[in-house]
Design an enzyme around this catalytic site. Structure first.
Site, PDB file in Angstrom:
ATOM      1  N   ASP A  53      -8.405   5.661   6.831  1.00  0.00           N
ATOM      2  CA  ASP A  53      -8.905   4.892   5.686  1.00  0.00           C
ATOM      3  C   ASP A  53      -8.968   3.400   5.987  1.00  0.00           C
ATOM      4  O   ASP A  53      -8.438   2.927   6.988  1.00  0.00           O
ATOM      5  CB  ASP A  53      -8.026   5.163   4.452  1.00  0.00           C
ATOM      6  CG  ASP A  53      -6.531   5.192   4.785  1.00  0.00           C
ATOM      7  OD1 ASP A  53      -6.141   4.659   5.843  1.00  0.00           O
ATOM      8  OD2 ASP A  53      -5.757   5.756   4.003  1.00  0.00           O
ATOM      9  N   ASP A 100       2.847   8.663  -4.811  1.00  0.00           N
ATOM     10  CA  ASP A 100       2.131   9.449  -5.832  1.00  0.00           C
ATOM     11  C   ASP A 100       1.504  10.722  -5.257  1.00  0.00           C
ATOM     12  O   ASP A 100       0.735  11.404  -5.932  1.00  0.00           O
ATOM     13  CB  ASP A 100       1.071   8.583  -6.548  1.00  0.00           C
ATOM     14  CG  ASP A 100      -0.037   8.088  -5.614  1.00  0.00           C
ATOM     15  OD1 ASP A 100      -0.037   8.468  -4.419  1.00  0.00           O
ATOM     16  OD2 ASP A 100      -0.906   7.325  -6.082  1.00  0.00           O
ATOM     17  N   GLU A 134      -6.074   9.748  -3.928  1.00  0.00           N
ATOM     18  CA  GLU A 134      -5.118   9.591  -5.022  1.00  0.00           C
ATOM     19  C   GLU A 134      -5.096  10.850  -5.901  1.00  0.00           C
ATOM     20  O   GLU A 134      -6.009  11.683  -5.812  1.00  0.00           O
ATOM     21  CB  GLU A 134      -5.517   8.374  -5.865  1.00  0.00           C
ATOM     22  CG  GLU A 134      -5.487   7.050  -5.101  1.00  0.00           C
ATOM     23  CD  GLU A 134      -4.076   6.518  -4.849  1.00  0.00           C
ATOM     24  OE1 GLU A 134      -3.132   7.328  -4.682  1.00  0.00           O
ATOM     25  OE2 GLU A 134      -3.911   5.295  -4.804  1.00  0.00           O
ATOM     26  N   HIS A 148      -0.478  10.848  -2.465  1.00  0.00           N
ATOM     27  CA  HIS A 148      -1.751  10.711  -1.742  1.00  0.00           C
ATOM     28  C   HIS A 148      -1.578  10.933  -0.243  1.00  0.00           C
ATOM     29  O   HIS A 148      -0.520  10.677   0.324  1.00  0.00           O
ATOM     30  CB  HIS A 148      -2.442   9.366  -2.036  1.00  0.00           C
ATOM     31  CG  HIS A 148      -1.756   8.154  -1.497  1.00  0.00           C
ATOM     32  ND1 HIS A 148      -1.454   7.054  -2.281  1.00  0.00           N
ATOM     33  CD2 HIS A 148      -1.343   7.816  -0.249  1.00  0.00           C
ATOM     34  CE1 HIS A 148      -0.889   6.122  -1.530  1.00  0.00           C
ATOM     35  NE2 HIS A 148      -0.808   6.560  -0.298  1.00  0.00           N
TER      36      HIS A 148
HETATM   37  C1  F6R Z   1      -2.580   4.886   5.321  1.00  0.00           C
HETATM   38  C2  F6R Z   1      -2.457   6.150   4.626  1.00  0.00           C
HETATM   39  C3  F6R Z   1      -1.527   6.307   3.476  1.00  0.00           C
HETATM   40  C4  F6R Z   1      -0.063   6.119   3.879  1.00  0.00           C
HETATM   41  C5  F6R Z   1       0.840   6.240   2.659  1.00  0.00           C
HETATM   42  C6  F6R Z   1       2.295   6.003   3.011  1.00  0.00           C
HETATM   43  O1  F6R Z   1      -3.531   4.970   6.366  1.00  0.00           O
HETATM   44  O2  F6R Z   1      -3.136   7.056   4.978  1.00  0.00           O
HETATM   45  O3  F6R Z   1      -1.705   7.586   2.921  1.00  0.00           O
HETATM   46  O4  F6R Z   1       0.277   7.095   4.833  1.00  0.00           O
HETATM   47  O5  F6R Z   1       0.453   5.318   1.697  1.00  0.00           O
HETATM   48  O6  F6R Z   1       2.473   4.674   3.368  1.00  0.00           O
HETATM   49  P1  F6R Z   1       3.848   4.200   4.046  1.00  0.00           P
HETATM   50  O7  F6R Z   1       3.905   4.848   5.364  1.00  0.00           O
HETATM   51  O8  F6R Z   1       3.702   2.691   4.185  1.00  0.00           O
HETATM   52  O9  F6R Z   1       4.933   4.616   3.130  1.00  0.00           O
END
Ligand code: F6R
Length: 260
Positions: A67, A136, A143, A138
């Site tokens: 992303d 959440d 989301e 995702h």
């Molecule tokens: C980012 C992504 C997100 C993160 C998620 C957890 O490329 O795909 O889904 O993996 O937001 O973020 P952290 O690792 O910072 O807790």
């Protein structure tokens, strides 16, 4: 889903790195999917170490990131391009032309998303995708309420995600409202998935994703339908798993041919 519960994130990330390295050694032109955020940092550090210390060769590897924020220039300190360069790509010998990251500055979002889907397809699909999980539920930036068969597209971030990611920005109001992300369906087409989750804050959502019902309200729960997902968690992130001791027994008694 195979649960790999380790005492800490370092140990879990080292084992995950071994798995990635094994694939790259067996298939030097592997297609790897990467995530950003805090969770994969130790994995990337270990891959960089394996490149330096053991000559793990990424020269024929192709990469796709999950992303990117909309409206963030690739050289912005919070862009995912910058994140990947600083935390992994500058430390291994991946070829720049083989790195694929969505362009958050595109003037034509549907076209950029279609181009990305086609690039994944043209590369032969993703052999191994690394994912983290948001509080959440995702994966990527899919989301809650994302279609479980969604493709790469624009998604609006929830307030919770914007709050969680504010730590990377100078102030909370700078966190973009929108991102482009591989869809849940895109992620599900990867041949293997390495799912990482560390820290106490992830315990509730890990339990929902792994043991709860499959629902668009927890997009990571779609991974239950994938035939090859390895879930790496540290002790604290595993503390809400109902079947924790079962998973531990299974892992500790893995037959030799299944070990990595
Ligand atoms: C980012 C992504 C997100 C993160 C998620 C957890 O490329 O795909 O889904 O993996 O937001 O973020 P952290 O690792 O910072 O807790």
């Amino acid at each position: 889903m195979e649960m790999i519960i380790q005492p800490d994130a370092e140990t879990a990330s080292r084992i995950a790195a071994r798995l990635v390295a094994k694939l790259v050694r067996a298939k030097p032109d592997a297609v790897l999917g990467f995530a950003t955020g805090d969770t994969p940092l130790l994995l990337y550090k270990e891959l960089a170490r394996l490149h330096k210390a053991e000559g793990l060769d990424f020269s024929r590897v192709t990469t796709f990131n999950l992303d990117e924020y909309i409206g963030v220039e690739p050289d912005h300190p919070c862009s995912y391009t910058r994140f990947m360069m600083e935390n992994l790509f500058n430390h291994i010998n991946v070829r720049p032309e083989k790195i694929h990251i969505l362009n958050g500055m595109t003037k034509n979002i549907p076209e950029e998303c279609a181009r990305y889907e086609k690039a994944i397809c043209d590369a032969g699909g993703i052999d191994l995708q690394v994912v983290g999980i948001g509080a959440d539920g995702h994966i990527g930036f899919n989301e809650p309420s994302s279609s479980l068969s969604s493709r790469t597209r624009l998604k609006t971030l929830t307030d919770e995600t914007r709050r969680d990611n504010a730590r990377f920005f100078a102030n909370a109001s700078e966190v973009p409202h929108d991102a482009i992300t591989m869809g849940v369906g895109t992620i599900m087409e990867s041949r293997r998935i390495v799912f990482l989750a560390f820290g106490r804050d992830k315990a509730n959502i890990v339990a929902k994703a792994v043991e709860g019902p499959i629902t668009a309200m927890v997009p990571a729960s779609a991974l239950q339908l994938h035939p090859d997902v390895k879930v790496f968690v540290d002790e604290v992130a595993s503390c809400k798993l109902e079947r924790k001791s079962y998973y531990q027994w299974v892992y500790d008694n893995k037959p030799e041919w299944e070990q990595f």
